[in-house]
Motif scaffolding. Structure first.
Motif, short mmCIF file in Angstrom:
data_model
loop_
_atom_site.label_atom_id
_atom_site.label_comp_id
_atom_site.label_asym_id
_atom_site.label_seq_id
_atom_site.Cartn_x
_atom_site.Cartn_y
_atom_site.Cartn_z
N THR A 1 16.41 -11.49 -2.18
CA THR A 1 17.52 -10.54 -1.97
C THR A 1 17.65 -9.63 -3.18
O THR A 1 17.57 -10.08 -4.32
N CYS A 2 17.84 -8.33 -2.90
CA CYS A 2 18.03 -7.37 -3.99
C CYS A 2 19.29 -6.57 -3.68
O CYS A 2 19.36 -5.89 -2.65
N ARG A 3 20.30 -6.65 -4.55
CA ARG A 3 21.59 -5.99 -4.31
C ARG A 3 21.70 -4.66 -5.05
O ARG A 3 22.78 -4.05 -5.03
N ASP A 4 20.65 -4.21 -5.68
CA ASP A 4 20.72 -2.99 -6.48
C ASP A 4 20.05 -1.83 -5.73
O ASP A 4 18.81 -1.76 -5.65
N PRO A 5 20.83 -0.87 -5.20
CA PRO A 5 20.24 0.25 -4.46
C PRO A 5 19.27 1.07 -5.30
O PRO A 5 18.36 1.73 -4.76
N ALA A 6 19.44 1.05 -6.62
CA ALA A 6 18.60 1.88 -7.50
C ALA A 6 17.35 1.13 -7.98
O ALA A 6 16.55 1.68 -8.74
N ALA A 7 17.16 -0.12 -7.53
CA ALA A 7 15.99 -0.89 -7.99
C ALA A 7 14.71 -0.14 -7.62
O ALA A 7 14.58 0.39 -6.51
N GLU A 8 13.77 -0.07 -8.57
CA GLU A 8 12.51 0.64 -8.33
C GLU A 8 11.52 -0.31 -7.64
O GLU A 8 11.26 -1.41 -8.13
N ILE A 9 10.98 0.13 -6.50
CA ILE A 9 10.05 -0.69 -5.72
C ILE A 9 8.72 0.04 -5.65
O ILE A 9 8.69 1.24 -5.36
N ALA A 10 7.63 -0.67 -5.91
CA ALA A 10 6.30 -0.07 -5.74
C ALA A 10 5.97 -0.13 -4.25
O ALA A 10 5.59 -1.18 -3.73
N ALA A 11 6.17 0.99 -3.55
CA ALA A 11 6.03 1.01 -2.09
C ALA A 11 4.60 1.33 -1.69
O ALA A 11 4.11 2.43 -1.94
N LEU A 12 3.95 0.36 -1.08
CA LEU A 12 2.56 0.55 -0.64
C LEU A 12 2.51 0.45 0.88
O LEU A 12 2.96 -0.55 1.47
N ALA A 13 1.94 1.48 1.53
CA ALA A 13 1.92 1.52 2.99
C ALA A 13 1.18 0.31 3.57
O ALA A 13 0.06 0.01 3.16
N GLY A 14 1.84 -0.36 4.50
CA GLY A 14 1.23 -1.51 5.18
C GLY A 14 1.19 -2.77 4.35
O GLY A 14 0.67 -3.80 4.79
N VAL A 15 1.74 -2.72 3.11
CA VAL A 15 1.65 -3.86 2.20
C VAL A 15 3.05 -4.34 1.77
O VAL A 15 3.34 -5.54 1.79
N THR A 16 3.89 -3.38 1.39
CA THR A 16 5.19 -3.75 0.85
C THR A 16 6.09 -4.30 1.97
O THR A 16 6.44 -3.58 2.92
N ALA A 17 6.44 -5.59 1.83
CA ALA A 17 7.22 -6.26 2.87
C ALA A 17 8.66 -6.37 2.44
O ALA A 17 8.94 -6.72 1.29
N PHE A 18 9.58 -6.06 3.34
CA PHE A 18 11.00 -6.24 3.06
C PHE A 18 11.69 -6.67 4.35
O PHE A 18 11.07 -6.70 5.41
N SER A 19 12.95 -7.03 4.25
CA SER A 19 13.69 -7.37 5.47
C SER A 19 15.08 -6.78 5.38
O SER A 19 15.63 -6.61 4.27
N VAL A 20 15.60 -6.41 6.53
CA VAL A 20 16.95 -5.86 6.61
C VAL A 20 17.70 -6.70 7.64
O VAL A 20 17.27 -6.80 8.79
N GLU A 21 18.77 -7.31 7.20
CA GLU A 21 19.55 -8.21 8.07
C GLU A 21 18.62 -9.25 8.73
O GLU A 21 18.75 -9.53 9.91
N GLY A 22 17.65 -9.72 7.95
CA GLY A 22 16.75 -10.76 8.44
C GLY A 22 15.58 -10.25 9.24
O GLY A 22 14.67 -11.00 9.60
N ARG A 23 15.55 -8.94 9.52
CA ARG A 23 14.45 -8.38 10.31
C ARG A 23 13.31 -7.98 9.38
O ARG A 23 13.45 -7.10 8.54
N PRO A 24 12.14 -8.64 9.50
CA PRO A 24 11.03 -8.31 8.60
C PRO A 24 10.42 -6.95 8.96
O PRO A 24 10.34 -6.60 10.14
N TRP A 25 10.02 -6.22 7.94
CA TRP A 25 9.45 -4.88 8.17
C TRP A 25 8.42 -4.60 7.10
O TRP A 25 8.55 -5.08 5.97
N LEU A 26 7.38 -3.83 7.44
CA LEU A 26 6.39 -3.40 6.46
C LEU A 26 6.59 -1.92 6.19
O LEU A 26 6.70 -1.12 7.15
#
Ligand code: URA
Length: 252
Positions: free
Chosen positions: A33-58
């Motif tokens: 869980t990350c609560r900081d909207p300004a957190a810097e994420i290395a976003a890689l297409a098809g690789v960077t995995a995250f979830s929103v309200e438990g829904r996994p997304w790439l």
């Protein structure tokens, strides 16, 4: 990329809504869980995995999708009598904010309501243009069931060229092969309105059912059942982009 920008860019709502989701602890990156909207994420297409309200997304910087279109769906953004193909996509794909050239995810060309098969969708304006442009002859393969028996003369005329009612220049199939008495495989490099149906009518036959099985090098396989979709791989996108043969003139 900032986390709030990342979540927003993937279609999870307005910027404000996405920042709220993050602050509420509803977004996780790589399982944490990350609560900081300004957190810097290395976003890689098809690789960077995250979830929103438990829904996994790439993360995907651009959407390139293959949909196996069923009959009974319209490709229009404002469908009339039938549901739109966009209803077959999950909400984040329908809500992606777009890149300024294309307005969110759009169908690449159109299939008729009663046509089934391979439909590409994207929010990359350059990709959509390349696939649709009459200057880039991306071949499309159709499996055509005909009402009347096919004969050699009909196949010959489709290959030689037929004149449709909106253009005096003949349109010809890049390839045409009778698979059996009532089944034709037809390859076209243009995308005129109702082209297959009008070409078959012009040679005295009639389309009973129409299925698109291939666009450029991309073949619709059994891995995507009717009504389902998948992301294209980066290699598939590159091969599609290379498939168009720029000529500066129409095929007909
Ligand atoms: N040609 C047609 O007539 N209909 C389609 O849906 C696609 C090509």
């Amino acid at each position: 990329m900032r986390l709030d920008q990342l979540v927003y860019s993937q279609g999870f709502g307005t910027r404000r809504h996405c920042a709220g989701l993050i602050a509420a602890g509803l977004v996780a990156v790589g399982g944490r869980t990350c609560r900081d909207p300004a957190a810097e994420i290395a976003a890689l297409a098809g690789v960077t995995a995250f979830s929103v309200e438990g829904r996994p997304w790439l993360f995907h910087d651009r959407a390139y999708l293959l949909l196996h279109k069923p009959a009974g769906y319209e490709c229009s953004q404002r469908p009339g009598a039938w549901p739109g193909v966009y209803t077959l996509l999950p909400a984040p794909l329908r809500q992606r904010p777009g890149d300024g050239k294309a307005l969110g995810v759009q169908a690449v060309g159109r299939l008729d309501q009663d046509t089934t098969g391979l439909l590409l969708l994207s929010d990359d304006g350059a990709f959509i243009h390349r696939m649709n442009s009459p200057r880039h002859h991306v071949p499309k393969v159709y499996e055509v069931s005909t009402r009347h028996p096919l004969d050699e003369a009909q196949v010959g005329r489709l290959l030689a060229g037929v004149v449709l009612d909106d253009d005096p220049r003949p349109v010809r199939a890049a390839a045409a092969r009778a698979v059996d008495t009532h089944h034709l495989q037809l390859t076209l490099t243009e995308g005129k309105y109702h082209q297959v149906k009008r070409m078959l009518a012009a040679v005295g036959n009639r389309v009973e059912a129409l299925h698109r099985s291939q666009v450029g090098p991309l073949v619709l396989g059994p891995d995507v059942p009717e009504g389902e979709w998948r992301w294209l791989t980066a290699a598939e996108v590159a091969r599609l982009m290379a498939a168009g043969r720029p000529t500066g003139s129409q095929a007909s």
